[in-house]
Design a protein around this motif. Structure first.
Motif, PDB file in Angstrom:
ATOM      1  N   ASN A 193      46.028  32.713  50.354  1.00  0.00           N
ATOM      2  CA  ASN A 193      46.959  32.521  51.459  1.00  0.00           C
ATOM      3  C   ASN A 193      46.453  31.541  52.509  1.00  0.00           C
ATOM      4  O   ASN A 193      47.121  31.349  53.529  1.00  0.00           O
ATOM      5  CB  ASN A 193      47.292  33.861  52.116  1.00  0.00           C
ATOM      6  N   LEU A 194      45.292  30.922  52.296  1.00  0.00           N
ATOM      7  CA  LEU A 194      44.938  29.784  53.132  1.00  0.00           C
ATOM      8  C   LEU A 194      45.960  28.683  52.870  1.00  0.00           C
ATOM      9  O   LEU A 194      46.196  28.315  51.713  1.00  0.00           O
ATOM     10  CB  LEU A 194      43.534  29.287  52.789  1.00  0.00           C
ATOM     11  N   PRO A 195      46.597  28.119  53.896  1.00  0.00           N
ATOM     12  CA  PRO A 195      47.701  27.168  53.657  1.00  0.00           C
ATOM     13  C   PRO A 195      47.342  26.026  52.714  1.00  0.00           C
ATOM     14  O   PRO A 195      48.128  25.689  51.822  1.00  0.00           O
ATOM     15  CB  PRO A 195      48.025  26.656  55.065  1.00  0.00           C
ATOM     16  N   LEU A 196      46.157  25.429  52.889  1.00  0.00           N
ATOM     17  CA  LEU A 196      45.808  24.288  52.051  1.00  0.00           C
ATOM     18  C   LEU A 196      45.570  24.706  50.607  1.00  0.00           C
ATOM     19  O   LEU A 196      45.913  23.971  49.669  1.00  0.00           O
ATOM     20  CB  LEU A 196      44.567  23.585  52.613  1.00  0.00           C
ATOM     21  N   VAL A 197      44.970  25.880  50.405  1.00  0.00           N
ATOM     22  CA  VAL A 197      44.792  26.397  49.046  1.00  0.00           C
ATOM     23  C   VAL A 197      46.148  26.775  48.465  1.00  0.00           C
ATOM     24  O   VAL A 197      46.473  26.439  47.325  1.00  0.00           O
ATOM     25  CB  VAL A 197      43.835  27.602  49.039  1.00  0.00           C
ATOM     26  N   ASN A 198      46.967  27.470  49.257  1.00  0.00           N
ATOM     27  CA  ASN A 198      48.263  27.931  48.780  1.00  0.00           C
ATOM     28  C   ASN A 198      49.175  26.777  48.406  1.00  0.00           C
ATOM     29  O   ASN A 198      50.005  26.899  47.499  1.00  0.00           O
ATOM     30  CB  ASN A 198      48.919  28.809  49.848  1.00  0.00           C
ATOM     31  N   TYR A 199      49.031  25.638  49.077  1.00  0.00           N
ATOM     32  CA  TYR A 199      49.842  24.463  48.765  1.00  0.00           C
ATOM     33  C   TYR A 199      49.665  24.054  47.308  1.00  0.00           C
ATOM     34  O   TYR A 199      50.639  23.727  46.622  1.00  0.00           O
ATOM     35  CB  TYR A 199      49.448  23.313  49.694  1.00  0.00           C
ATOM     36  N   TYR A 200      48.437  24.066  46.828  1.00  0.00           N
ATOM     37  CA  TYR A 200      48.163  23.700  45.435  1.00  0.00           C
ATOM     38  C   TYR A 200      48.252  24.902  44.496  1.00  0.00           C
ATOM     39  O   TYR A 200      48.573  24.754  43.314  1.00  0.00           O
ATOM     40  CB  TYR A 200      46.763  23.088  45.319  1.00  0.00           C
ATOM     41  N   GLU A 201      47.949  26.079  45.007  1.00  0.00           N
ATOM     42  CA  GLU A 201      47.828  27.277  44.162  1.00  0.00           C
ATOM     43  C   GLU A 201      49.140  28.014  43.959  1.00  0.00           C
ATOM     44  O   GLU A 201      49.317  28.710  42.945  1.00  0.00           O
ATOM     45  CB  GLU A 201      46.819  28.232  44.826  1.00  0.00           C
ATOM     46  N   HIS A 202      50.069  27.884  44.888  1.00  0.00           N
ATOM     47  CA  HIS A 202      51.329  28.638  44.916  1.00  0.00           C
ATOM     48  C   HIS A 202      51.962  28.726  43.528  1.00  0.00           C
ATOM     49  O   HIS A 202      52.359  27.721  42.955  1.00  0.00           O
ATOM     50  CB  HIS A 202      52.268  27.925  45.889  1.00  0.00           C
ATOM     51  N   GLY A 203      52.011  29.934  42.962  1.00  0.00           N
ATOM     52  CA  GLY A 203      52.628  30.118  41.659  1.00  0.00           C
ATOM     53  C   GLY A 203      51.720  29.801  40.494  1.00  0.00           C
ATOM     54  O   GLY A 203      52.172  29.309  39.455  1.00  0.00           O
ATOM     55  N   THR A 204      50.418  30.095  40.625  1.00  0.00           N
ATOM     56  CA  THR A 204      49.482  29.884  39.517  1.00  0.00           C
ATOM     57  C   THR A 204      48.824  31.210  39.149  1.00  0.00           C
ATOM     58  O   THR A 204      49.118  32.256  39.727  1.00  0.00           O
ATOM     59  CB  THR A 204      48.387  28.863  39.888  1.00  0.00           C
ATOM     60  N   TYR A 205      47.872  31.153  38.223  1.00  0.00           N
ATOM     61  CA  TYR A 205      47.209  32.363  37.746  1.00  0.00           C
ATOM     62  C   TYR A 205      46.309  33.005  38.798  1.00  0.00           C
ATOM     63  O   TYR A 205      45.911  34.155  38.655  1.00  0.00           O
ATOM     64  CB  TYR A 205      46.410  32.038  36.480  1.00  0.00           C
TER      65      TYR A 205
END
Length: 760
Positions: free
Chosen positions: A607-619
């Motif tokens: 849920n860190l915004p920068l991580v979530n930007y790339y991670e959103h909807g992954t494993y």
């Protein structure tokens, strides 16, 4: 630092009102600032490409045919297929490149020189970078041609079928409906590349990451990620300081009068409540078996260990991934809820020594009604997704098709009525205690926790298939997130508190203070914390700072729950081997630990915004979801079932349940940390170095290392399945040696009830 119960109760009410105000304002903004659906999309010569009706019809196809449980939209949904938003944007970009390469240079894009490709890329990005001031969406010639190509691609994939993608033939029943679905996906792609009026970023805050389309993370993503890291350190320190400073009770570790199971009289309603356990066990078995099938689909997308070909059965056509995943999710929610409902109906008599007239009959009636609703809902999902329920009834009787809210509205209404009936029955059982205690008392807190689950479920009735998907997602996350991070956490602390009182390990007033304080922290962070789901779905960017702050602060109650679990462990050790409730305690402790790991550690990271930007909807989200849902809520539910069985069983042996306990813990650890999270980190790297669509592509899943990691999941999955089957067998075996029921007139007042009266 001592805090009175009345003070905590007043602050809790104030926080509840504050949450309502903030989220009510958010609802207003969702309707006002959602990306508009234009009356029509037109080409350069004014010809109509698609209409508002086409886009809304495509959304209905998306829901009715279970597309959200095959792939995802705006990052939300299943991860087996593509994210339709990112996929449509990527296909649109590629087809536009092909159009300009042919028009300007007379060849394929791949055959152009570097300078020529750069010129084409610039033309494409300029087309996609157009703003919107209302009226029809105006396409360039390249966009109009690309739109038609994407339509035909979706017809080939989702109507004709694509076994290599795990798509059965006829998943979308007609070519026209497949084109409507493409129009809907392309509209979300348009929102992803079109700047919001008066802003420097798109409607989706420049998500998904698609450098060819000009989409890159915003500065706010970086800024608020740094702020969240600072808040993390502060929140962890604050949580520990509060826990050490506030005078909260701990379970007693000295020699106390713990009621022995054989000394507790059982009433008819408790035996009726015990019937919830085998029903939940069977639902649990079905869920984990489907989970094993889903995991294998990632390896063999159209087969199952060659058995289908051997037997002449098309596994993909009979039980496609979307349908299996829908049932897997719904069964998971159902078996956990079933055990919680059963525990809520079992506990009152332990604390009051009171049995209302006909309570057992009403409990059996509730169980029967819930079974009818559950079977009807699961059958409706299959019938709706297979096209047997057509016309306006598909989303009422069949498959509404939104993740976690798949069942039709009729069955959802039945579940809501079931929650309300459960609350009424629990209130009947707690009547003597409700009359004596304050409104913030322990029995009241159980009703508030259960009632909040029902209240949040109402948000799922505030949209229809024609509602803008952005507004739909706003309300859907009210149900999904606020259940998990709000009502469920509230229920956890309430049910654990009342269980400790029923064991005579805590006084009622002490438990009330602990429950209210932890509920205050849960409600202060978990409700508004839903906003981290609003960053990339087309809602205003003000949710980025709000979601960053409150998502980080969600760590606070989890720190408390972890400390409570550790204290309960010390209490367990202090009781010695003669303590009769060791196994229920083990599950409660495991629930607290997994809650911290799954919801706290993994939840904070993604849920860190920068991580979530790339991670959103992954494993990475898959790992977080399994550790939090099964680890936290599942273990608590099983712990309550074990407590009920321990009291109600005449010939007790915990050997099989201990084996199941360790199989589940070992299996979940292997699945999450050996398979799921490594795949997620590889996806994160691919999204960062290439594009989000590349991280969700079939090519990524077919990489040798990814396939190896999928196979590495098998030992963990096997342990989870073995533990569940062992649990189900043990439940059925124990029910054969149930104790006799005591008539209400012969009831002895249980030890906890005597303590409650003296505590008043």
């Amino acid at each position: 630092m001592k805090i009175r119960r009345r003070t905590i109760a007043r602050v809790l009410v104030a926080v509840f009102v504050f949450n309502l105000v903030v989220m009510g304002a958010g609802a207003y903004l969702a309707y006002e600032q959602a990306p508009p659906i234009p009356e029509r999309v037109e080409g350069p010569d004014g010809e109509t490409i698609s209409t508002e009706r086409d886009i809304q019809a495509g959304k209905a196809v998306f829901q009715r045919d279970g597309m959200m449980n095959h792939g995802s939209i705006l990052g939300n949904g299943a991860y087996f297929g593509e994210d339709y938003t990112a996929d449509a944007l990527d296909l649109k970009t590629e087809y536009m490149k092909a159009y300009y390469a042919r028009e300007r240079y007379g060849g394929a894009y791949e055959s152009l020189s570097a300078e020529e490709r750069a010129a084409v890329d610039s033309l494409v990005e300029t087309d996609l970078d157009q703003g919107y001031d209302g009226g029809p969406i105006e396409y360039s010639a390249a966009e109009a041609w690309a739109h038609q190509q994407v339509r035909e691609t979706y017809v080939e994939r989702y109507h004709d079928g694509a076994p290599e993608r795990g798509v059965p033939a006829g998943m979308i029943s007609s070519e026209e409906e497949a084109r409507d679905f493409a129009d809907f996906a392309l509209w979300t792609a348009w929102a992803a590349h079109t700047e919001r009026p008066g802003s420097t970023h798109t409607y989706t805050n420049d998500w998904p990451y698609a450098p060819d389309a000009g989409n890159e993370p915003t500065g706010a993503s970086m800024t608020w990620s740094v702020v969240a890291m600072i808040l993390l350190v502060g929140a962890a320190g604050l949580g520990i300081w509060l826990y050490r400073s506030v005078d909260l009770p701990e379970p007693e570790r000295e020699a106390i009068d713990v009621p022995r199971p054989g000394d507790i009289d059982l009433v008819p309603s408790q035996m009726a409540a015990l019937s919830f356990v085998p029903v939940a066990a069977l639902l649990f078995c079905a869920q984990v078996l489907l989970g094993g099938l889903l995991a294998h689909f990632y390896v063999e997308r159209a087969a199952f260990f060659g058995l289908g070909e051997l037997l002449g059965v098309n596994v993909l056509q009979i039980l496609p991934f979307a349908l299996a995943k829908t049932w897997h999710i719904d069964l998971g929610v159902l078996w956990i809820a079933t055990l919680w409902l059963g525990a809520g109906l079992f506990l009152p008599a332990l604390l009051t020594g009171y049995e209302p007239e006909n309570q057992g009959r009403y409990v059996y009636g509730l169980l029967g009604a819930l079974v009818v609703v559950a079977v009807g809902g699961l059958a409706g999902i299959w019938l709706g997704a297979q096209g047997y329920i057509d016309g306006p009834l598909w989303w009422i009787l069949g498959n509404e098709g939104l993740e976690y809210l798949e069942v039709g509205k009729l069955w959802q209404a039945g579940l809501l009525l079931g929650f309300l009936a459960w609350a009424a029955l629990v209130a009947r059982g707690f009547r003597p205690l409700l009359k004596r205690e304050e409104r913030y008392g322990l029995a009241h807190m159980i009703l508030y926790a259960g009632g909040s689950i029902a209240l949040l479920f109402v948000a799922g009735f505030l949209y229809t298939p024609t509602t803008n998907i952005v507004v739909t997602e706003f309300w859907r996350w009210w149900v999904v997130h606020m259940w998990v991070e709000g009502a469920f956490e509230f229920f956890i602390v309430a049910i654990v508190g009342i269980t400790l009182v029923s064991m005579n390990l805590l006084q009622r007033k002490s438990a009330e203070k602990a429950v209210m304080f932890e509920a205050l922290l849960v409600m202060s962070t978990g409700v508004i914390g839903v906003s981290h789901h609003y960053w990339w779905v087309g809602l205003p960017d003000l949710w980025v700072p709000i979601g960053s702050a409150f998502s980080t602060l969600e760590l606070l109650p989890l720190v408390f729950i972890l400390f409570e679990a550790l204290n309960e462990y010390r209490s367990l050790v202090g009781q010695g081997e003669a303590f009769p409730y060791t196994l229920p305690f083990m599950f409660i402790i495991a629930s607290g630990v997994w809650n911290f790991v799954g919801a706290g550690v993994l939840g904070f990271f993604i849920n860190l915004p920068l991580v979530n930007y790339y991670e959103h909807g992954t494993y990475l989200t898959v790992g977080h979801a399994h550790a939090a849902m099964f680890g936290a809520f599942g273990f608590l539910a099983i712990g309550m079932a074990t407590y009920m069985l321990r009291i109600a069983t005449r010939e007790w042996s915990g050997r099989r349940l201990r084996w199941a306990f360790w199989l589940w813990n070992a299996g979940l650890t292997l699945m999450v940390f050996v398979s799921v999270l490594p795949v997620g980190f590889l996806q994160l790297e691919t999204a960062f170095t290439a594009s989000y669509d590349a991280a969700r592509s079939l090519a990524f899943y077919q990489r040798d290392v990814v396939q190896l990691l999928f196979w590495a999941r098998m030992p963990g999955d096997t342990m989870l399945i073995a533990g569940t089957l062992l649990f189900a067998y043990d439940v059925l075996d124990k029910l054969r040696s149930r104790r006799e029921v005591t008539a209400p007139e012969d009831l002895r007042l249980p030890g906890p009830a005597q303590s409650l009266r003296s505590d008043d």
